[in-house]
Motif scaffolding. Structure first.
Motif, PDB file in Angstrom:
ATOM      1  N   VAL A  48       1.954  -6.195  -1.158  1.00  0.00           N
ATOM      2  CA  VAL A  48       1.331  -4.956  -1.584  1.00  0.00           C
ATOM      3  C   VAL A  48       1.222  -4.203  -0.210  1.00  0.00           C
ATOM      4  O   VAL A  48       1.259  -3.024  -0.196  1.00  0.00           O
ATOM      5  N   SER A  49       0.406  -4.837   0.896  1.00  0.00           N
ATOM      6  CA  SER A  49      -0.001  -4.157   1.977  1.00  0.00           C
ATOM      7  C   SER A  49      -0.278  -5.270   2.937  1.00  0.00           C
ATOM      8  O   SER A  49      -0.347  -6.397   2.841  1.00  0.00           O
ATOM      9  N   CYS A  50       0.037  -4.794   4.346  1.00  0.00           N
ATOM     10  CA  CYS A  50      -0.383  -5.539   5.580  1.00  0.00           C
ATOM     11  C   CYS A  50      -1.052  -4.594   6.384  1.00  0.00           C
ATOM     12  O   CYS A  50      -0.606  -3.335   6.719  1.00  0.00           O
ATOM     13  N   SER A  51      -2.269  -4.877   6.754  1.00  0.00           N
ATOM     14  CA  SER A  51      -2.933  -4.398   7.677  1.00  0.00           C
ATOM     15  C   SER A  51      -3.156  -5.164   9.045  1.00  0.00           C
ATOM     16  O   SER A  51      -3.655  -6.225   9.109  1.00  0.00           O
ATOM     17  N   SER A  52      -2.898  -4.231  10.268  1.00  0.00           N
ATOM     18  CA  SER A  52      -3.148  -4.835  11.426  1.00  0.00           C
ATOM     19  C   SER A  52      -4.438  -4.948  11.915  1.00  0.00           C
ATOM     20  O   SER A  52      -5.194  -4.246  11.644  1.00  0.00           O
ATOM     21  N   ALA A  53      -4.703  -6.062  12.862  1.00  0.00           N
ATOM     22  CA  ALA A  53      -6.152  -6.082  13.287  1.00  0.00           C
ATOM     23  C   ALA A  53      -6.257  -4.786  14.281  1.00  0.00           C
ATOM     24  O   ALA A  53      -5.528  -4.237  14.580  1.00  0.00           O
ATOM     25  N   MET A  54      -7.733  -4.466  14.498  1.00  0.00           N
ATOM     26  CA  MET A  54      -8.080  -3.544  15.362  1.00  0.00           C
ATOM     27  C   MET A  54      -7.530  -2.034  15.159  1.00  0.00           C
ATOM     28  O   MET A  54      -7.063  -1.565  16.135  1.00  0.00           O
ATOM     29  N   ASP A  55      -7.434  -1.506  13.761  1.00  0.00           N
ATOM     30  CA  ASP A  55      -6.836  -0.502  13.538  1.00  0.00           C
ATOM     31  C   ASP A  55      -5.507  -0.273  13.885  1.00  0.00           C
ATOM     32  O   ASP A  55      -5.036   0.864  14.243  1.00  0.00           O
ATOM     33  N   GLY A  56      -4.880  -1.350  13.931  1.00  0.00           N
ATOM     34  CA  GLY A  56      -3.317  -1.283  14.512  1.00  0.00           C
ATOM     35  C   GLY A  56      -2.227  -1.029  13.446  1.00  0.00           C
ATOM     36  O   GLY A  56      -1.113  -0.624  13.709  1.00  0.00           O
ATOM     37  N   GLY A  57      -2.721  -0.229  12.135  1.00  0.00           N
ATOM     38  CA  GLY A  57      -2.008   0.474  11.243  1.00  0.00           C
ATOM     39  C   GLY A  57      -1.945  -0.377  10.139  1.00  0.00           C
ATOM     40  O   GLY A  57      -2.120  -1.700   9.951  1.00  0.00           O
ATOM     41  N   ILE A  58      -1.321   0.215   9.079  1.00  0.00           N
ATOM     42  CA  ILE A  58      -1.452  -0.423   7.738  1.00  0.00           C
ATOM     43  C   ILE A  58      -0.072  -0.342   7.258  1.00  0.00           C
ATOM     44  O   ILE A  58       0.424   1.240   7.082  1.00  0.00           O
ATOM     45  N   TYR A  59       0.423  -1.030   6.342  1.00  0.00           N
ATOM     46  CA  TYR A  59       1.766  -0.638   5.636  1.00  0.00           C
ATOM     47  C   TYR A  59       1.385  -0.914   4.215  1.00  0.00           C
ATOM     48  O   TYR A  59       0.602  -1.839   3.702  1.00  0.00           O
ATOM     49  N   TYR A  60       1.943  -0.311   3.383  1.00  0.00           N
ATOM     50  CA  TYR A  60       1.784  -0.085   1.970  1.00  0.00           C
ATOM     51  C   TYR A  60       3.396  -0.278   1.276  1.00  0.00           C
ATOM     52  O   TYR A  60       4.541   0.200   1.863  1.00  0.00           O
ATOM     53  N   ALA A  61       3.536  -1.087   0.158  1.00  0.00           N
ATOM     54  CA  ALA A  61       4.588  -1.093  -0.613  1.00  0.00           C
ATOM     55  C   ALA A  61       5.016   0.304  -1.120  1.00  0.00           C
ATOM     56  O   ALA A  61       3.638   1.002  -1.717  1.00  0.00           O
ATOM     57  N   ASP A  62       6.068   0.696  -1.408  1.00  0.00           N
ATOM     58  CA  ASP A  62       6.326   1.954  -2.168  1.00  0.00           C
ATOM     59  C   ASP A  62       5.721   2.140  -3.455  1.00  0.00           C
ATOM     60  O   ASP A  62       5.181   3.223  -3.680  1.00  0.00           O
ATOM     61  N   SER A  63       5.421   1.252  -4.348  1.00  0.00           N
ATOM     62  CA  SER A  63       5.139   1.155  -5.502  1.00  0.00           C
ATOM     63  C   SER A  63       3.699   1.477  -5.509  1.00  0.00           C
ATOM     64  O   SER A  63       3.237   1.736  -6.392  1.00  0.00           O
ATOM     65  N   VAL A  64       2.997   1.331  -4.466  1.00  0.00           N
ATOM     66  CA  VAL A  64       1.516   1.348  -4.491  1.00  0.00           C
ATOM     67  C   VAL A  64       1.110   2.422  -3.352  1.00  0.00           C
ATOM     68  O   VAL A  64      -0.191   2.844  -3.704  1.00  0.00           O
TER      69      VAL A  64
END
Length: 129
Positions: A48-64
């Motif tokens: 669904v999502s992956c967030s890196s530590a220390m505001d390193g960026g967030i990925y989201y699945a296209d579906s969400v």
């Protein structure tokens, strides 16, 4: 010991919202990438999502993308998944996890389930039509 516990699921009508929480213990979330995954009945677990530590960026699945938002509260060591405009196809058990190698960064190709560990108990989200 690294432990994660997802909670906050429930039954909601299509178009509604829920906020899931991922309570972490045994480590500091600001040192780890955190993944959210879900598994619908009869289907494989998916990212669904992956967030890196220390505001390193967030990925989201296209579906969400555009409907779900991840945030972190370092003070309470909790990661949140805000889910808006929910759809019946969002029905699943939701899990949070860390990368198996305890990396603080998400990979560009972040959706590989085998790359994550410390799943903990998930929380069921049911979206009615």
């Amino acid at each position: 010991e690294v432990q994660l516990q997802a909670f906050g699921g429930g039954l909601v009508q299509a178009g509604g919202s829920l906020r899931l929480s991922c309570a972490a213990s045994g480590f500091t979330i600001d040192d780890y990438a955190i993944g959210w995954f879900r598994q619908a009945p009869g289907k494989e677990r998916e990212g669904v999502s992956c967030s890196s530590a220390m505001d390193g960026g967030i990925y989201y699945a296209d579906s969400v993308k555009g409907r779900f938002t991840v945030s972190r509260d370092n003070a309470t060591n909790t990661v949140y998944l805000e889910m808006n405009n929910l759809k019946p196809e969002d029905t699943a058990v939701y899990y949070c996890s860390t990368r198996a190698n305890r990396s603080p960064r998400c990979k560009t190709k972040w959706t590989l389930v085998a790359d994550f560990a410390n799943w903990g108990q998930g929380t069921l989200v049911t979206v009615s039509s």
